[in-house]
Design a protein around this motif. Structure first.
Motif, PDB file in Angstrom:
ATOM      1  N   LYS A   2       1.049  -1.453   0.065  1.00 54.03           N
ATOM      2  CA  LYS A   2       0.049   0.059   0.108  1.00 54.03           C
ATOM      3  C   LYS A   2       0.725   1.227  -0.201  1.00 54.03           C
ATOM      4  O   LYS A   2       1.873   1.290   0.797  1.00 54.03           O
ATOM      5  CB  LYS A   2      -0.888   0.077   1.264  1.00 54.03           C
ATOM      6  N   GLY A 194      -8.020   7.712   6.337  1.00 53.20           N
ATOM      7  CA  GLY A 194      -6.648   6.972   6.526  1.00 53.20           C
ATOM      8  C   GLY A 194      -7.188   5.539   5.899  1.00 53.20           C
ATOM      9  O   GLY A 194      -6.197   4.614   6.655  1.00 53.20           O
ATOM     10  N   ASP A 197      -5.013   2.169   4.510  1.00 52.86           N
ATOM     11  CA  ASP A 197      -4.206   1.103   5.230  1.00 52.86           C
ATOM     12  C   ASP A 197      -5.223  -0.167   5.495  1.00 52.86           C
ATOM     13  O   ASP A 197      -4.630  -1.238   5.626  1.00 52.86           O
ATOM     14  CB  ASP A 197      -3.641   1.562   6.815  1.00 52.86           C
ATOM     15  N   LYS A 252      -0.722   8.119  14.015  1.00 56.76           N
ATOM     16  CA  LYS A 252      -1.391   8.359  12.544  1.00 56.76           C
ATOM     17  C   LYS A 252      -1.020   7.353  11.354  1.00 56.76           C
ATOM     18  O   LYS A 252      -1.584   7.313  10.285  1.00 56.76           O
ATOM     19  CB  LYS A 252      -1.184   9.893  12.111  1.00 56.76           C
TER      20      LYS A 252
HETATM   21 MG    MG Z   1      -2.470   7.245   6.080  1.00 60.38          MG
END
Ligand code: MG
Ligand code: ADP
Ligand code: ASP
Length: 436
Positions: A2, A194, A197, A252
């Motif tokens: 990723k 986010g 992930d 994060k």
């Molecule tokens: Mg991220």
């Protein structure tokens, strides 16, 4: 594999990723985020449309389109692929311009947010075509899905993805979108900010990958938040449990839910730096290679709620009544402490806060403190090491602590502080616990 927003955010970085992939011996599913900044801009466009400010939305769309035009001009050398990229960009910005004319809805805002990953993957695939790489583009909206509780449906993801992969058996690079999915109603949705992930970990679990690599702009999980603390160092190895606690409590570099699929299907996770591919990064596996404190993380925008009831004295059932209120509003609780007459807990969302408070007031007096931060100290079996506890509490100095959670997990000790104390406390812990 990723690649996050900064890893694809410049034409040179895209070229760099392509060369990393060409050197990759094993076939790889490549999950891409939107170019850095794009999702924030799409959020802004959605907010403007929701407010009825179509003029501002239009301006932001035009500026973003200019940015993409310049990006592809810098990326492509051949006319054929440049023209193809130009029509991809035009198609997605036409869509955004059409949306401007439609009345706003939640579903429409998700369609807007999906444009980032759709653009990045199509542009990157076209670049792979330009350099003659052996690739296929797998549309995430055809296999990634969540149910009515917003939980990914790993069984169905596996069936659909396996089917797609069979159609491209001969390909070595299989590009797909992070973050986006379909919900129980079949609409375009996403795995929250986010979320690429999380896509990577779900894909790795679904195809039983040999490894899940998260390529980003830093050389692995650091021992503290590098955006706040001056001196931080990468952690070489973490157990799934340690990594999950750090992700959930604010590191994060990983989406909060991104560890469980890899953990459940025993797929090792590697955090790697696109800008420095030779750096070791962090390896996340079943067992912790060492005991002791690994890292500190902070989770912002926490709301603390205290419920006080004279009736709690010896009253069983009081906690159940409190928890039922949170269950009713599907609001997860992060930290809890109790005394004989009161209970404090934390949540991380304002959704339904007013209704929750109103229902809790029927059970006792309620106090709410907003703008709190959870600071979590994470490491294997840290709660069994007196030296660590001593160092931890020694590091607090005069910082006022609102709550402490100790013993809930063997790997985590959490402190709740007012947000204004966060930066200083992270720094103090860095010094006191890591000697940095
Ligand atoms: Mg991220
Ligand atoms: P991507 O766009 O690749 O997903 P993110 O910005 O989401 O990247 O995550 C990487 C960033 O996370 C780093 O640049 C760093 O500033 C931040 N970060 C916060 N806490 C940590 C930590 N403990 N270790 C490493 N990075 C962290
Ligand atoms: N593009 C999405 C975001 O900015 C998903 C991701 O980058 O992981 O939140």
């Amino acid at each position: 594999m990723k690649f996050g927003g900064t890893s694809v955010g410049k034409p040179d970085r895209m070229k760099h990723i392509a060369s990393l992939l060409l050197n990759e011996p094993e076939p790889a599913v490549v999950v891409l985020s939107a170019l850095s900044g794009t999702t924030n801009t799409l959020v802004e466009i959605g907010n403007n449309i929701a407010k009825g400010d179509r003029h501002s939305a239009q301006q932001v769309i035009t500026k973003l389109e200019d940015y993409y035009q310049a990006f592809i001009r810098a990326l492509f050398e051949k006319d054929e692929t440049y023209n193809k990229a130009k029509s991809i960009v035009a198609e997605h910005f036409d869509f955004l311009n059409i949306i401007l004319k439609i009345s706003f809805s939640e579903a429409l805002s998700k369609d807007i947010l999906a444009q980032g990953e759709l653009l990045s993957t199509k542009i990157f695939s076209t670049y792979l075509q330009e350099i003659g790489a052996d690739y296929a583009l797998l549309p995430a909206l055809e296999f990634m899905s969540i149910d009515e509780n917003e939980e990914p449906q790993i069984g169905s993801i596996r069936t659909k993805l396996t089917h797609l992969l069979e159609q491209h058996k001969d390909k070595k690079i299989l590009v797909t979108q992070g973050y986006i999915c379909r919900n129980a109603r079949g609409e375009v949705d996403n795995l929250k900010r986010g979320g690429s992930d999380y896509t990577a970990s779900l894909v790795a679990a679904a195809i039983n990958a040999s490894v899940c690599e998260i390529w980003t702009d830093i050389d692995g999980m650091h021992n503290n938040d590098p955006r706040i603390v001056d001196k931080t160092v990468p952690v070489e190895q973490l157990s799934f449990e340690e990594a999950a606690e750090l992700a959930y409590f604010g590191a994060k570099i990983l989406h909060p839910a991104s560890i469980w699929p890899a953990q459940q299907y025993k797929i090792p996770v590697r955090l790697l730096n696109t800008m420095q591919p030779e750096a070791k990064g962090t390896l996340i596996t079943q067992e912790a290679a060492s005991t002791g404190v690994k890292a500190v993380a902070a989770k912002d925008n926490i709301i603390a709620i205290k419920i006080k009831s004279g009736r709690m004295l010896l009253a069983y059932g009081f906690l159940r009544k409190i928890f039922e209120v949170f269950e009713k509003y599907k609001t997860p609780i992060d930290m809890i402490t109790t005394s004989e007459v009161a209970m404090s807990l934390t949540i991380d969302t304002h959704d339904h806060l007013d209704q929750i408070i109103k229902e809790l007031e029927a059970l006792g007096s309620v106090e709410v403190d907003e703008n709190q931060t959870i600071i979590s100290v994470v490491g294997d079996h840290i709660n069994e090491t007196p030296e660590i506890i001593k160092k931890l509490f020694g590091s607090l100095r005069n910082t006022p602590i609102r709550m402490v959670s100790y013993g809930g997990s063997k790997h985590n000790i959490s402190l709740l502080v007012a947000a204004e104390h966060k930066n200083q406390l992270l720094q103090q812990l860095n010094h006191g616990m890591f000697g940095l």
